[in-house]
Each structure stands twice: as C-alpha cells, then as structure tokens.
Design an enzyme around this catalytic site. Structure first.
Site, short mmCIF file in Angstrom:
data_model
loop_
_atom_site.label_atom_id
_atom_site.label_comp_id
_atom_site.label_asym_id
_atom_site.label_seq_id
_atom_site.Cartn_x
_atom_site.Cartn_y
_atom_site.Cartn_z
N GLY A 239 0.84 -1.19 0.00
CA GLY A 239 0.00 0.00 0.00
C GLY A 239 0.88 1.25 0.00
O GLY A 239 1.88 1.32 0.71
N ARG B 192 9.83 0.12 -5.92
CA ARG B 192 8.54 0.02 -6.62
C ARG B 192 8.39 1.31 -7.42
O ARG B 192 8.48 2.40 -6.87
CB ARG B 192 7.37 -0.15 -5.64
CG ARG B 192 7.38 -1.51 -4.95
CD ARG B 192 6.04 -1.86 -4.37
NE ARG B 192 5.11 -2.36 -5.35
CZ ARG B 192 3.83 -2.64 -5.08
NH1 ARG B 192 3.35 -2.44 -3.89
NH2 ARG B 192 3.03 -3.11 -6.03
N CYS C 273 -8.65 -4.38 -3.56
CA CYS C 273 -7.29 -4.42 -3.01
C CYS C 273 -7.31 -4.07 -1.52
O CYS C 273 -8.34 -4.25 -0.84
CB CYS C 273 -6.38 -3.47 -3.78
SG CYS C 273 -4.62 -3.73 -3.46
N ASP D 40 -2.53 4.89 -5.93
CA ASP D 40 -1.07 4.88 -5.85
C ASP D 40 -0.51 6.14 -6.48
O ASP D 40 0.51 6.66 -6.02
CB ASP D 40 -0.51 3.63 -6.53
CG ASP D 40 -0.68 2.43 -5.63
OD1 ASP D 40 0.19 2.19 -4.78
OD2 ASP D 40 -1.74 1.78 -5.71
N ASN E 60 -4.19 2.88 -9.71
CA ASN E 60 -4.40 2.06 -8.50
C ASN E 60 -4.31 0.59 -8.92
O ASN E 60 -4.11 0.29 -10.11
CB ASN E 60 -5.75 2.39 -7.86
CG ASN E 60 -5.92 1.75 -6.50
OD1 ASN E 60 -5.06 1.87 -5.62
ND2 ASN E 60 -7.02 1.04 -6.29
#
Ligand code: RUB
Length: 306
Positions: free
Chosen positions: A19, A61, A129, A198, A208
C-alpha cells in the site's frame, strides 16, 4: 550504505510492506535509521549516502509517487540546511521524517472525517485491493455509528483483498468476498465504490491496483458512484512535465508459478482509471474533482512542483 535501507527496499519490493502509504512511511523511517547509524564524517559523504538510499528506495517500486515525494521532501530539508556537522544533519532527517509522518496522519484523519459522511446507514460498499486510507475511513464511519456492509474483491494475483476482508471482519462489519471477475454480477447490490490510489496524474487520472479501471467502467455502466480516497501527495509532478506514470510490471511467477516457459505471462500491478469515470477524489482538502486536483496540490503543497 547502512543495511536497513537495503532491507526496507527489499521488503517493499517483495510486498511485505504493502500500500502506497505504508510504503512511503517505511521509506522515510529507513532514512531515519540511516541517519542514526551513519559513520559519515563529512556533510558531502552523508549527502552521498542519502542520495544512494533514495536511488535504492525509488527503484523498489516504480509506481509510488507518495514515497518519492516523501523521500524528496525529507532529504530537501537537509539540502536546505546550513548545518555542517553530520550529527546535526542526521537530527534534521529524523525530525523531518517525523514531521512528514505526522502530516500524513493528519491527512488520513481529515480524509476519514470527510469520506465517512458519504457512507449512508445501511449501504453496501465495494472496495478493491487493500487501501489503509479506505479501511481507516470505513472504521471512522463505523465509530460514528453508521451501519454498512462491505464487498471485497480478492485482488489477484497477490490477494490483498484478503487483508481488507480480515480487517473488516475484525471491526465486526458484515463482509462478502468474491473473485475479481464477479464484480459485474454484484454491482447492482452496491451503493458506493471506494478505492485507494497509488498515483494521481496532472490530468486527474488515477493509478491504482490492477482491476480498478475495470470496476470504474462497471460502476459507470450500473450508474454507481465511484470515489478515490487518497492523500494529495500521491500526485506525481513528473506527469505535469509530460512523463507517463510508469506502471510496475511484476514477476510472472505471481500469476502462474509453473506456467509453460514459452507462454507470455503479463503481470501489471496497476492500471489507470480515467478521470471521467471518477465522481470525486476524497482528500484532505475535501472532495475535489479529478480535473482540479493539480491546482489543489499546487495550493497546498507548492514544494511538490519544485
Ligand atoms: C495497493 C493499492 C492501494 C493503494 C492505496 O497495492 O493499490 O489501493 O496503494 O493504499 P499494493 P493506501 O498492494 O500492490 O501495494 O491507501 O494504503 O496508501
């Protein structure tokens, strides 16, 4: 380079920290550890360590602008400081990291206050999610005495929907769990769709977890309101200058471990939901339209654009 930055970057890469918000907090906490344990004697050496840490964390990431904004801001506080001693600079890192975390907490609180008002008594809420911002907002609505049900998608391939489902059950919320592809079959039962983010682009599109865009299309088809619940600092300033938000593509093994070698397996972690499918972005400044989000970020966090 101190060990914890490597360890944190690896934990982020492996989804052990999951997350956008948790990723950003883990990254700036790793900078705190670096500052505490540094053996650097000179300012220049300390700055080099920070710069290497930034490179490593950014690479862990690639679709995480909140992490990039957080790390950039914390390091910028040292860059802007006149202090020469490494001890003093290390203290600037710690206090800046803690200040950033406090402001993220305040945003989360504000988002929950605002968003919980959209949760009507007796409603059915669909989420996808695991977004800590969404689940916190739902817990707030619950504390305010609102009764609602939640439907969670399992969220293949990494099953983050299970985290959401367990969290909702632990709060005593009636929760239904389904495979991602069942979403259309249940959309008529849903009153509201809330998902995290995100990344938010300069045009107001939202990145996302993979499958979010599909849910938005289904919500449009069923005429159900689709909201993003997100801190403004998920805004990616690079998109303003023409960059596309990079979509992380993860290992094929997450999708099918023993897939035939000649099979082309794709595993994008995120997708883009176009702004026209989004009713509003529930953020710390209120519920804003995707079209106006860049201006709001500019007003509240002008440093993001530097
Ligand atoms: C998580 C995900 C979440 C956002 C927002 O993906 O897509 O919806 O990160 O979460 P992954 P939060 O599990 O691959 O990290 O609101 O907690 O920042």
């Amino acid at each position: 380079m101190t060990e914890p930055v490597h360890v944190t970057a690896e934990r982020i890469r492996r989804l052990e920290v999951q997350g956008a918000r948790n990723v950003a907090i883990a990254a700036i906490k790793a900078l705190e550890v670096l500052a505490k344990e540094t053996k650097a004697k000179k300012r220049a050496d300390f700055m080099k360590e920070l710069s290497d840490a930034k490179t490593l964390l950014f690479a862990s990431r690639e679709t995480e602008p909140l992490m990039r904004n957080a790390v950039r801001w914390v390091i910028s506080q040292v860059e802007d400081s006149d202090e020469r001693s490494v001890g003093e600079l290390a203290r600037v890192i710690s206090s800046s990291s803690q200040k950033f975390q406090k402001s993220l907490d305040a945003s989360k609180e504000r988002i929950a206050e605002i968003g919980s008002k959209r949760i009507r008594d007796g409603s059915v809420i669909l989420t996808h999610c695991h977004s800590s911002t969404v689940t916190y907002m739902l817990s707030k609505a619950l504390k305010q005495g609102r009764k609602f049900e939640v439907i969670c998608t399992e969220t293949r391939p990494a099953f983050q929907g299970r985290i959401t489902a367990k969290e909702m059950l632990s709060l005593g919320v009636k929760t239904t769990f389904m495979v991602d592809s069942a979403a259309r079959s249940f959309m008529h039962d849903v009153d509201l769709i809330v998902v995290g983010a995100d990344a938010i682009t300069s045009e107001g599109n939202v990145v996302n977890k993979i499958g979010t865009g599909t849910l938005a299309v289904l919500a449009r088809e069923a005429r159900k309101p689709f909201y993003i619940v997100s801190e403004l600092l998920k805004f990616d300033p690079a998109t303003l200058h023409g960059e596309y938000e990079k979509i992380e593509e993860r290992s094929r093994n997450e999708v099918w471990k023993e897939a035939p070698a000649e099979l082309n397996v794709r595993n994008p972690a995120f997708d883009v939901t176009p702004r026209d499918l989004i009713h509003g972005i529930i953020c710390e400044e209120g519920i804003v339209s995707p079209q106006s989000v860049a201006e709001v970020v500019h007003r509240v966090y002008p440093w993001v654009f530097h």
